[in-house]
Design a protein around this motif. Structure first.
Motif, short mmCIF file in Angstrom:
data_model
loop_
_atom_site.label_atom_id
_atom_site.label_comp_id
_atom_site.label_asym_id
_atom_site.label_seq_id
_atom_site.Cartn_x
_atom_site.Cartn_y
_atom_site.Cartn_z
N GLU A 1 0.85 -1.18 0.00
CA GLU A 1 0.00 0.00 0.00
C GLU A 1 0.90 1.25 0.00
N ILE A 2 0.61 2.20 -0.91
CA ILE A 2 1.39 3.43 -0.96
C ILE A 2 0.63 4.51 -0.16
N GLU B 1 -1.31 7.66 1.07
CA GLU B 1 -2.23 8.43 0.23
C GLU B 1 -1.64 9.76 -0.23
N VAL C 1 0.53 9.26 -3.14
CA VAL C 1 -0.24 8.99 -4.34
C VAL C 1 -0.73 10.31 -4.94
N GLU C 2 -1.24 11.16 -4.07
CA GLU C 2 -1.74 12.47 -4.52
C GLU C 2 -0.64 13.26 -5.22
N LYS D 1 0.45 11.66 -8.65
CA LYS D 1 -0.56 11.51 -9.71
C LYS D 1 -0.40 12.57 -10.80
N ILE E 1 0.69 5.59 -11.34
CA ILE E 1 1.22 4.56 -10.46
C ILE E 1 0.63 3.22 -10.89
N HIS F 1 6.17 4.10 -10.27
CA HIS F 1 5.63 5.37 -10.77
C HIS F 1 6.24 5.60 -12.15
#
Ligand SMILES: Nc1ncnc2c1ncn2[C@@H]1O[C@H](COP(=O)(O)OP(=O)(O)OP(=O)(O)O)[C@@H](O)[C@H]1O
Ligand SMILES: [Mg+2]
Lengths: 343, 224
Positions: free
Chosen positions: A248-249, A251, A254-255, A258, A263, A310
């Motif tokens: 799990e990356i 959050e 991830v934001e 993006k 990803i 990524h």
């Protein structure tokens, strides 16, 4: 070896009706280890209890070794059950009997001769590694040892099938490993077909050839373990796989990422796991792959790797890179196509 | 002191000894018969209850109610209440023979209840494991249900036996004798307080001994 056809099971209690099994079909091949995984209440126990008819199906058919069980008389059913071993989460040994007696009593009650009983008790206590515990009572044993006694008790009837209802769920990780190894050994040495249910994905990972994922009384996904692990389709299957890889990356990350690319999760199987694909895409295409997290794990027969990467670059270049990866036999998950490629 | 004891023993020894034997006789015979009736009844109560192997609402409710009714009647009333039944069964209503019937009618339902609760304690998982091994229900009853609940059964029987000793005290009313009767007749009616004290003392020892024996046996059967 085991075939369930369109099984439904409805539990009717005073205030509600539960569809514990909803049109479930399952085929377990002779000699294989088949895992059924699902969260609590999914209907796993109900499913496994169909196989020896501890629970009668509301509709559907149950075949074991080609014989249909739902229409058998009690007496015939008892005969068949003797060839279907079962072990449980709570071991279910007689507390007032020694290890030896726990194995000997059921044998006696199924009409095995005195001499044969003695031979079998010794033989199977040796198989499970408890030769020195004949006279111990279950209360003097650890959880793992109790499960070994239960396994010896099941094996002593020389079954063709072994059903395991959460057999390792009450055990610590290390003991779980040793019991799983024992089950695998039994499968290999005696050719016993194993159907096991669990809510722990690593149990499936370690010893199963095939797996079915259950949810709300239905099988939502099934297939060979490698396929499900590398290309899970349902959200539930994906969640179970995540529990193995812990990839799990966060959050926030991830934001942040993006905006500058995508990803994706890459699954490597067999020979594809040896190729330097990331180096190649960065060379061939105008993309910058950076590894966020990665993991390799051992399935029963082969390794399976997962990389969360990524991919930074223009949409078109990224799309080409993903296509290249797929052509190399890598499963790509989480990619959102932004452009159409005309190949 | 010693003189008094030997004087007392000379005068009452035989009577007390005989009364003790009568008590043993009444207790052991009626206990045996009560177990023979009560154990199967207890098993039946467990098997016929809703959700069990031989679910049978009618039989379960019938047994349940019958046992409750009998158990609500005090022994002294039961003793007279079933006189005709006693006469029918053993041909007499007096003496040891005449008191066995009401003692059994009194104790068997009690034992059935004690058996029932002992058997219900047995882990369902073990029963299931034996079903899964293709073992016949009657074998499961004996080798799993009864076997696993032996420690509780022993404790239950200890309680039942002590209750039975108490009930035999009233057996004197139909001329069956026993320790209770001795204490009542000599101690209470004839003011031979020594006899009363001695019999009460023997009863205390008896009950204490029984309870200790039951506890030890139960613990030895338990294994955990
Ligand atoms: N004897 C029963 N009577 C009524 N409902 C039942 C009975 N057995 C199971 N159920 C219901 O059927 C559903 C499935 O139960 P089951 O025990 O098969 O789940 P499970 O997947 O094994 O869960 P767990 O992982 O908690 O053991 C649940 O909703 C449960 O409440
Ligand atoms: Mg379950």
């Amino acid at each position: 070896m085991i075939q369930l056809e369109n099984i439904t099971k409805v539990f009717q209690t005073k205030n509600n009706v539960t569809n514990a099994l909803d049109d479930v079909s399952l085929h377990v091949k002779k000699g294989s280890i088949y895992g059924v995984i699902g969260y609590s209440g999914a209907g796993k126990s109900t499913l496994v209890r169909m196989v020896n008819l501890l629970e009668k199906p509301t509709s559907g058919k149950v075949y074991v070794d080609g014989k249909e069980l739902t229409t058998l008389s009690t007496q015939k059913l008892n005969q068949v059950r003797r060839k279907i071993g079962m072990i449980f989460q709570s071991f279910n040994l007689l507390t007032t009997a020694t290890v030896y007696q726990n194995i000997a009593i059921p044998l006696k009650l199924t009409g095995v001769s005195q001499k044969e009983i003695h031979n079998r008790v010794l033989k199977y206590l040796k198989v499970v590694g408890l030769e020195d515990k004949h006279d111990a009572y279950p209360s003097q044993l650890s959880g793992g040892q109790k499960q070994r006694v239960a396994i010896a008790r099941a094996l002593s009837h020389e079954p063709e099938v072994l059903l395991c209802d959460e057999a390792t769920s009450a055990l610590d990780p290390e003991t779980t490993e040793s019991i799983l190894s024992l089950l695998e050994q039994i499968n290999r040495e005696f050719g016993i077909t194993i159907l096991l249910i669990t809510h722990e994905m690593h149990v499936v990972q370690k010893i199963c050839n095939e797996v079915a994922v259950m949810e709300n009384g239905r099988i939502i996904e099934k297939g060979d373990v490698l396929g499900i692990f590398s290309k899970p389709k349902s959200a539930t299957a994906k969640r179970f796989i995540k529990s193995i890889f812990h990839d799990e990356i966060p959050e926030q990350m991830v934001e942040d990422l993006k905006d500058k690319g995508q990803i994706v999760t890459l699954s490597f199987v067999g020979e594809s796991s040896g190729k330097p694909v990331l180096a190649r895409i960065s060379k061939q295409f105008d993309v910058f792959p950076s590894i966020l997290t990665g993991n390799i794990t051992q399935l029963k027969d082969q390794p399976l790797g997962r990389l969360v990467v990524h991919l930074e670059g223009k949409a078109y270049e990224t799309a080409k890179a993903v296509l290249f990866l797929q052509q190399e036999g890598i499963h790509v998950e989480g990619y959102v196509p932004e452009v159409k490629l005309s190949v | 002191m010693f003189e008094r004891i030997s004087e007392f023993t000379d005068q009452w020894g035989i009577d007390i000894w005989n009364a003790l034997l009568e008590t043993f006789q009444m207790v052991s015979i009626s206990l045996l018969l009560s177990v023979l009736i009560g154990l199967p009844l207890g098993v039946l109560l467990v098997l016929t209850r809703p959700g069990k192997a031989f679910e049978n609402k009618f039989l379960f409710n019938l047994l349940n109610t019958l046992i409750n009714i009998i158990r609500s009647i005090p022994f002294i009333i039961l003793l007279f209440f079933i006189l005709p039944f006693t006469k029918l069964i053993v041909g007499t209503t007096i003496g040891v023979k005449g008191v066995i019937v009401p003692l059994v009618v009194f104790t068997a339902p009690y034992i059935a209840r004690l058996m029932e609760s002992a058997l219900l304690e047995v882990d369902k998982g073990v029963i299931e494991a034996y079903e899964a091994m293709g073992i016949k229900t009657r074998h499961i009853i004996w080798h799993v249900l009864v076997r696993e609940s032996r420690p509780s059964i022993v404790l239950g029987l200890t309680i039942a036996t002590i209750g039975l000793i108490g009930a035999t005290a009233m057996a004197g009313l139909v001329g069956a004798g026993g320790l209770g009767d001795l204490a009542y007749r000599y101690g209470h009616l004839r003011y031979e307080v020594d006899v009363m004290y001695v019999t009460v003392f023997i009863l205390i020892i008896l009950v204490q001994g029984l309870q200790t024996f039951g506890n030890v046996l139960s613990a030895r059967l338990k294994k955990n």
